[in-house]
Design an enzyme around this catalytic site. Sequence first.
Site, PDB file in Angstrom:
ATOM      1  N   CYS A 158     -49.677  13.293  14.888  1.00  0.00           N
ATOM      2  CA  CYS A 158     -50.159  13.295  13.519  1.00  0.00           C
ATOM      3  C   CYS A 158     -49.253  12.468  12.643  1.00  0.00           C
ATOM      4  CB  CYS A 158     -50.270  14.710  12.983  1.00  0.00           C
ATOM      5  SG  CYS A 158     -51.696  15.457  13.713  1.00  0.00           S
TER       6      CYS A 158
ATOM      7  N   GLY B  60     -45.204  18.349  -1.526  1.00  0.00           N
ATOM      8  CA  GLY B  60     -45.254  19.655  -0.867  1.00  0.00           C
ATOM      9  C   GLY B  60     -43.963  19.893  -0.086  1.00  0.00           C
ATOM     10  N   THR B  61     -43.442  18.847   0.499  1.00  0.00           N
ATOM     11  CA  THR B  61     -42.198  18.963   1.266  1.00  0.00           C
ATOM     12  C   THR B  61     -41.069  19.478   0.372  1.00  0.00           C
ATOM     13  OG1 THR B  61     -42.856  17.156   2.727  1.00  0.00           O
ATOM     14  CG2 THR B  61     -40.504  17.631   2.616  1.00  0.00           C
TER      15      THR B  61
HETATM   16  N1  PLP Z   1     -47.272  21.277   4.523  1.00  0.00           N
HETATM   17  C1  PLP Z   1     -48.373  20.973   5.218  1.00  0.00           C
HETATM   18  C2  PLP Z   1     -49.131  22.076   5.893  1.00  0.00           C
HETATM   19  C3  PLP Z   1     -48.808  19.649   5.325  1.00  0.00           C
HETATM   20  O1  PLP Z   1     -49.902  19.363   6.035  1.00  0.00           O
HETATM   21  C4  PLP Z   1     -48.062  18.640   4.673  1.00  0.00           C
HETATM   22  C5  PLP Z   1     -48.448  17.224   4.787  1.00  0.00           C
HETATM   23  O2  PLP Z   1     -49.007  16.784   5.769  1.00  0.00           O
HETATM   24  C6  PLP Z   1     -46.910  19.014   3.935  1.00  0.00           C
HETATM   25  C7  PLP Z   1     -46.556  20.337   3.888  1.00  0.00           C
HETATM   26  C8  PLP Z   1     -46.087  17.995   3.232  1.00  0.00           C
HETATM   27  O3  PLP Z   1     -46.666  17.643   1.995  1.00  0.00           O
HETATM   28  P1  PLP Z   1     -46.219  16.285   1.277  1.00  0.00           P
HETATM   29  O4  PLP Z   1     -46.839  15.166   2.030  1.00  0.00           O
HETATM   30  O5  PLP Z   1     -46.726  16.409  -0.131  1.00  0.00           O
HETATM   31  O6  PLP Z   1     -44.735  16.253   1.303  1.00  0.00           O
END
Ligand code: PLP
Length: 395
Positions: free
Chosen positions: A330, A72-73
Amino acid sequence: MTPTVYLDHAATTPLDPRVRDTMREIGDAAYANPSSLHRPGRMAREALDHARYQVAQFLNAKEEEIVFTSSGTEANNWVLRGVAEQWPGQGQCHIITSSIEHPAILETCHFLAQHGVEITYLPVDSQGLVTTHSLCQALRPETRLVSIMSANNVIGTLQPIDELSRIAHAHGVMFHTDAVQSAGKVPIDLQRQETINFLSISAHKLYGPKGCGALFIRTGTFLPPFIHGGGQENGRRSSTENIEGIVGFGAAAEIAESEGKDETVRLVQLREQLLNDLRQRIPGIYLIGHPYLRLPGHLCVGLEGKETEAIKLMLALDEGGIAVSSGSACSAQHSAKPPYILQAMGFDPIKARGALRITLGRFNTDEEIRHFVDTLELVERQLHQWTTTIGLGNN
Ligand code: PLP
């Protein structure tokens, strides 16, 4: 050792055994490079295409609108940086986001601000909501993107994404939402939600594997590639595909699509039962975030007068075999940072440190929740006795 009661699903979810089985089965068979023309390569390509179909179905999007990423990042970084890249030069690009986004958005914005991009951070109200009024006021002729998360990871509040994206669209501005927390818990229908240009999701928040995400890019919306190389993902995101992870992501998305509604109903009931029990048994407990516009299994609570003890409580719960998160920590790396989300909601810096985040998930049972309440009552009482014995005040 007694098994841990895991109540930290906003941090990550365990792999669903069905997803694990699919990953083993397909991952073993589809070991080849999907760009290879031989038969094993074609099998890997088929597995990849099927997973893309599953994720597209889950979002009600087209397959060609889904690009797999490492997280997601990465998806979030890609959108912000890709948009900024199209309008280089001081003052040419203005991006609007909120003050309570995940660091994957906020840190990228800070980086872009150092390179001439203007950023507006919209405030939130005391329940963590962004208002349409504040968005209307922040829009400018050079605004290129609005990026607002669908649901907040710490407080669980759901944003009015449909309204916000419609406003952006009406002003000719692209709209992105970080749906990493909401996907699988709140319905997403990108055919209907036609004013969303980009949407980020991550497999490990929906009982899929870690290290695998996706970015939805609506047909007709341009985003330059973020990672250059061998031209995979239709030239949009190079690098040999993480087939096993992507297959797991596809399986997780299919399960979320077929079981999501029932799971949401069950988790809302469990959450409300838990909140009732906590209110009856733990003195001074209060809810943080919106009372009902919140993620189904998500509770964020404070303990009146004991806000500075939240980390101690969390550690004591851990000792008792219960995994929850402290809203102010967190991420272990950021435990020393002030909890910006609660401060943005108007909490003073001391009170803002006092959140406990309890996030329920697919495999939690009523019994586990009862055990959690019993344990919290016990550790809270012990902590109270300890602080009064050694004469520590609550401030
Ligand atoms: N966006 C939100 C709202 C999240 O809670 C998180 C992870 O905690 C991310 C992005 C990042 O996702 P990832 O862990 O797949 O990089």
